[in-house]
Design a protein around this motif. Structure first.
Motif, PDB file in Angstrom:
ATOM      1  N   ASP A 194       0.825  -1.099   0.030  1.00  0.00           N
ATOM      2  CA  ASP A 194       0.040   0.182  -0.035  1.00  0.00           C
ATOM      3  C   ASP A 194       0.894   1.140  -0.061  1.00  0.00           C
ATOM      4  O   ASP A 194       0.681   1.942  -0.775  1.00  0.00           O
ATOM      5  CB  ASP A 194      -0.989   0.101   1.224  1.00  0.00           C
TER       6      ASP A 194
ATOM      7  N   GLY B 288      -2.700  -2.334   6.673  1.00  0.00           N
ATOM      8  CA  GLY B 288      -2.078  -2.151   5.542  1.00  0.00           C
ATOM      9  C   GLY B 288      -0.692  -2.879   5.216  1.00  0.00           C
ATOM     10  O   GLY B 288      -0.243  -3.222   6.276  1.00  0.00           O
ATOM     11  N   ARG B 289      -0.265  -2.923   4.062  1.00  0.00           N
ATOM     12  CA  ARG B 289       1.036  -3.532   3.670  1.00  0.00           C
ATOM     13  C   ARG B 289       1.841  -2.608   3.565  1.00  0.00           C
ATOM     14  O   ARG B 289       1.943  -1.750   2.445  1.00  0.00           O
ATOM     15  CB  ARG B 289       0.946  -4.407   2.348  1.00  0.00           C
TER      16      ARG B 289
ATOM     17  N   ALA C  59       1.471   1.418  -4.082  1.00  0.00           N
ATOM     18  CA  ALA C  59       0.592   2.014  -4.447  1.00  0.00           C
ATOM     19  C   ALA C  59       1.109   3.723  -4.431  1.00  0.00           C
ATOM     20  O   ALA C  59       0.799   4.374  -5.286  1.00  0.00           O
ATOM     21  CB  ALA C  59      -0.652   1.831  -3.957  1.00  0.00           C
TER      22      ALA C  59
ATOM     23  N   PHE D 268      -3.920   5.104   3.719  1.00  0.00           N
ATOM     24  CA  PHE D 268      -4.315   3.727   3.661  1.00  0.00           C
ATOM     25  C   PHE D 268      -5.713   3.728   3.063  1.00  0.00           C
ATOM     26  O   PHE D 268      -5.930   2.639   2.277  1.00  0.00           O
ATOM     27  CB  PHE D 268      -4.513   3.142   5.400  1.00  0.00           C
TER      28      PHE D 268
ATOM     29  N   SER E 265      -5.131   4.140  -0.656  1.00  0.00           N
ATOM     30  CA  SER E 265      -4.581   3.046  -1.364  1.00  0.00           C
ATOM     31  C   SER E 265      -5.592   1.759  -1.463  1.00  0.00           C
ATOM     32  O   SER E 265      -5.467   1.075  -2.438  1.00  0.00           O
ATOM     33  CB  SER E 265      -3.431   2.455  -0.652  1.00  0.00           C
ATOM     34  N   ARG E 266      -6.540   2.027  -0.774  1.00  0.00           N
ATOM     35  CA  ARG E 266      -7.813   1.085  -0.830  1.00  0.00           C
ATOM     36  C   ARG E 266      -8.767   1.667  -1.674  1.00  0.00           C
ATOM     37  O   ARG E 266     -10.090   0.829  -1.568  1.00  0.00           O
ATOM     38  CB  ARG E 266      -8.203   0.650   0.511  1.00  0.00           C
TER      39      ARG E 266
END
Length: 328
Positions: A5, A73-74, A151, A285, A288-289
């Motif tokens: 992310d 998140g990643r 991202a 976060f 990115s989603r």
């Protein structure tokens, strides 16, 4: 398809937080509410004068990246430490909360950096920073493969002082945009903006998609008389600007769209350290989603409220848990 992310680049520091009086701030010749850069000797002098302290791996962008991970998140972090005890603590702390970290430690030169944070009774934080090994970060530390996987690339304004770090920023931004990713920047501090105003403006206008700043920082960037004047300028220079205003919440600007976000309720403000860092975590976060800018702002406000409710710049309650309780 991005499998991360957010990847953040910043000063890798160990935070030392201590509650002190207004008199202490005056006696130590500190600029209240701001960040001052010092050498190792001054850092040692101030550390010796401080009372009992909480020590934890930190740094502005690292706090943000930990916040992204707390939302589920990643996240990955890029920052330079020395191969010393504090460097190992920093590396272990990040990995223990699920943040990727693979930057090679310096084997010579300055020790791992640290940020001495004085919190006064009004919850304001005053930062004195010895950058140490973090200033050695350069373009060679930019992992092209990691940047391409995220991202959003997040750049910390505090890292802008060393020329090599500026080159690392431009190299990383180039990699991100070539891969079709977004680049975010936090201005970090009005004094930092004053030192590098022209370079920051160039970065914002040519390389940044998402800008984070508080009221003092955005006014400093454009030498604007008031917040509204600064807002009108920044809306022309980057796709999204998320501007925080403490208890007045935040304003998110995207071209002609303006979203006013209320501050999330908090029982008591204990320590404002990390409020902007965690706001950025929640916002990115959400972005990115694929969430709306309004929702991104609410997630940022939620994260900021959590971190100012206790001492320290990292969440104590999992942000994913708090976000799940937000009304739709």
């Amino acid at each position: 398809m991005a499998d991360l992310d957010v990847v953040g680049i910043g000063n890798a520091l160990v935070d030392v937080l201590s509650r002190e009086s207004e008199a202490f701030v005056t006696a130590q010749r500190l600029v209240k509410g701001a960040m001052q850069l010092v050498d190792e000797a001054r850092a040692s002098e101030l550390y010796a004068a401080m009372g009992p302290a909480v020590e934890v791996s930190g740094g502005s962008a690292a706090n943000t990246i930990v916040g992204v991970a707390s939302f589920g998140g990643r996240a990955h972090y890029v920052g330079k430490v020395r191969d010393d005890q504090l460097g190992e603590v920093f590396r272990h702390d990040l990995r223990s909360v699920g943040v990727g970290y693979s930057t090679s430690a310096a084997t010579s030169g300055p020790a791992t950096g640290r940020c001495l944070i004085v919190v006064t009774p009004d919850a304001q934080r005053t930062l004195t920073t010895y950058l140490g090994a973090s200033v050695q970060l350069g373009p060679a530390d930019v992992d092209k493969g990691v940047i391409e996987r995220a991202a959003i690339l997040y750049l910390e304004g505090y890292l802008f002082d060393p020329p090599e770090a500026q080159r690392a920023f431009h190299a990383a931004a180039g990699v991100a945009h070539a891969a079709g990713r977004k680049v975010a920047l936090t201005l970090s501090d009005p004094f930092c903006v004053d030192r590098h105003r022209a370079a920051f403006r160039d970065l914002v206008e040519r390389h940044v998609d998402i800008l984070f700043a508080n009221e003092a920082e955005i006014r400093a960037l454009y030498e604007a008389a008031d917040f509204d004047a600064a807002l009108q300028q920044v809306r022309r220079h980057c796709a999204v600007a998320a501007l925080t205003r403490s208890e007045r919440g935040s304003v998110v600007v995207a071209g002609d769209d303006v979203h006013v976000i209320d501050a999330h309720p908090v029982g008591a403000v204990v320590d404002t350290t990390g409020a902007g860092d965690l706001y950025a975590a929640g916002f990115m976060f959400g972005l990115s989603r694929g969430r709306s800018l309004q929702t991104c702002g609410r997630l940022g406000s939620l994260a900021a409220a959590e971190v100012i409710s206790h001492v320290g710049a990292r969440p104590q309650t999992p942000l994913a848990q708090l976000a799940g309780a937000l009304p739709a």
